[in-house]
Design a protein around this motif. Structure first.
Motif, PDB file in Angstrom:
ATOM      1  N   GLU A 194      15.568  65.484  92.426  1.00 19.93           N
ATOM      2  CA  GLU A 194      15.364  65.437  93.880  1.00 19.93           C
ATOM      3  C   GLU A 194      13.899  65.137  94.211  1.00 19.93           C
ATOM      4  O   GLU A 194      13.602  64.413  95.158  1.00 19.93           O
ATOM      5  CB  GLU A 194      15.800  66.767  94.511  1.00 19.93           C
ATOM      6  N   GLU A 195      13.005  65.660  93.397  1.00 21.85           N
ATOM      7  CA  GLU A 195      11.576  65.396  93.587  1.00 21.85           C
ATOM      8  C   GLU A 195      11.271  63.904  93.440  1.00 21.85           C
ATOM      9  O   GLU A 195      10.474  63.341  94.196  1.00 21.85           O
ATOM     10  CB  GLU A 195      10.757  66.200  92.569  1.00 21.85           C
TER      11      GLU A 195
ATOM     12  N   GLN B 238      20.196  54.262  98.165  1.00 20.32           N
ATOM     13  CA  GLN B 238      20.033  54.560  96.734  1.00 20.32           C
ATOM     14  C   GLN B 238      21.193  53.920  95.997  1.00 20.32           C
ATOM     15  O   GLN B 238      22.342  53.995  96.446  1.00 20.32           O
ATOM     16  CB  GLN B 238      20.051  56.068  96.497  1.00 20.32           C
TER      17      GLN B 238
ATOM     18  N   GLN C 137      11.066  57.857  98.372  1.00 14.59           N
ATOM     19  CA  GLN C 137      11.156  57.682  99.820  1.00 14.59           C
ATOM     20  C   GLN C 137       9.763  57.592 100.449  1.00 14.59           C
ATOM     21  O   GLN C 137       9.540  56.778 101.344  1.00 14.59           O
ATOM     22  CB  GLN C 137      11.962  58.824 100.446  1.00 14.59           C
ATOM     23  N   ARG C 138       8.834  58.393  99.952  1.00 17.08           N
ATOM     24  CA  ARG C 138       7.445  58.305 100.441  1.00 17.08           C
ATOM     25  C   ARG C 138       6.842  56.944 100.108  1.00 17.08           C
ATOM     26  O   ARG C 138       6.135  56.347 100.918  1.00 17.08           O
ATOM     27  CB  ARG C 138       6.590  59.436  99.851  1.00 17.08           C
TER      28      ARG C 138
ATOM     29  N   VAL D 142      13.370  61.470  94.071  1.00 22.07           N
ATOM     30  CA  VAL D 142      13.927  60.801  95.249  1.00 22.07           C
ATOM     31  C   VAL D 142      12.940  60.897  96.407  1.00 22.07           C
ATOM     32  O   VAL D 142      12.664  59.908  97.091  1.00 22.07           O
ATOM     33  CB  VAL D 142      15.290  61.411  95.645  1.00 22.07           C
ATOM     34  N   LEU D 143      12.393  62.079  96.635  1.00 19.11           N
ATOM     35  CA  LEU D 143      11.432  62.274  97.726  1.00 19.11           C
ATOM     36  C   LEU D 143      10.181  61.418  97.520  1.00 19.11           C
ATOM     37  O   LEU D 143       9.660  60.825  98.469  1.00 19.11           O
ATOM     38  CB  LEU D 143      11.057  63.747  97.856  1.00 19.11           C
ATOM     39  N   LYS D 144       9.724  61.341  96.283  1.00 18.46           N
ATOM     40  CA  LYS D 144       8.548  60.514  95.973  1.00 18.46           C
ATOM     41  C   LYS D 144       8.845  59.044  96.247  1.00 18.46           C
ATOM     42  O   LYS D 144       8.018  58.324  96.815  1.00 18.46           O
ATOM     43  CB  LYS D 144       8.143  60.718  94.511  1.00 18.46           C
TER      44      LYS D 144
ATOM     45  N   LYS E  12       7.987  54.359 102.519  1.00 21.02           N
ATOM     46  CA  LYS E  12       7.259  54.472 103.790  1.00 21.02           C
ATOM     47  C   LYS E  12       5.882  53.834 103.679  1.00 21.02           C
ATOM     48  O   LYS E  12       5.414  53.176 104.609  1.00 21.02           O
ATOM     49  CB  LYS E  12       7.138  55.933 104.218  1.00 21.02           C
TER      50      LYS E  12
END
Length: 146
Positions: free
Chosen positions: A106-107, A127, A113-114, A109-111, A117
């Motif tokens: 999950e970490e 994804q 997504q950042r 995925v968040l990275k 951006k």
């Protein structure tokens, strides 16, 4: 003139796998060092993305495309795209986080997504599991290519 889907991504992002799914062929799309035009896609070689002086050529390709995919492998640690690169495109852009089954957290995925951006992709992203044929088929449906 037939407008195509522009596929941009760093090495290992799965651009040829996604193009193969969009083309709906079992025959692998061979990798070449130049731009690769298929019936429905334009595949940008990863070397174009790695060379800042080639970015203008990627940007110019939007004239031949109806939309673009910016691929980002989930395990990528290197920044492949310049900041706000997507902002110079006047065609719709979709960010695609690519991975292989069970190969992420999950970490991660968040990275990713950042990172999207930072590239300039604020909303439209998906994804895709490169090992799942159904997942690959959803890319085309998401893009409304049919």
């Amino acid at each position: 003139m037939n407008k195509r889907l522009l596929i941009i991504g760093p090495k290992g992002s799965g651009s040829h796998i996604i193009a193969q799914a969009i083309e709906q062929t079992d025959k692998p799309i061979r990798k070449v060092a130049n731009l690769l035009y298929t019936k429905k896609t334009i595949i940008v070689p990863s070397q174009y993305l790695e060379s800042p002086w080639m970015h203008k050529h990627i940007i110019a390709l939007q004239q031949e495309a109806h939309q673009a995919l910016f691929l980002l492998p989930i395990q990528s640690t290197k920044k492949s795209y310049p900041p706000n690169f997507a902002q110079v495109f006047r065609i719709p852009i979709v960010g695609v986080i690519t991975y292989k089954t069970g190969n992420y957290s999950e970490e991660m995925v968040l990275k990713a997504q950042r990172s999207l951006k930072e590239i300039g992709i604020k909303r439209r992203h998906i994804q895709v599991d490169l090992t799942d044929k159904n997942d690959l088929l959803t890319v085309e449906k998401y893009l409304n290519m049919k």
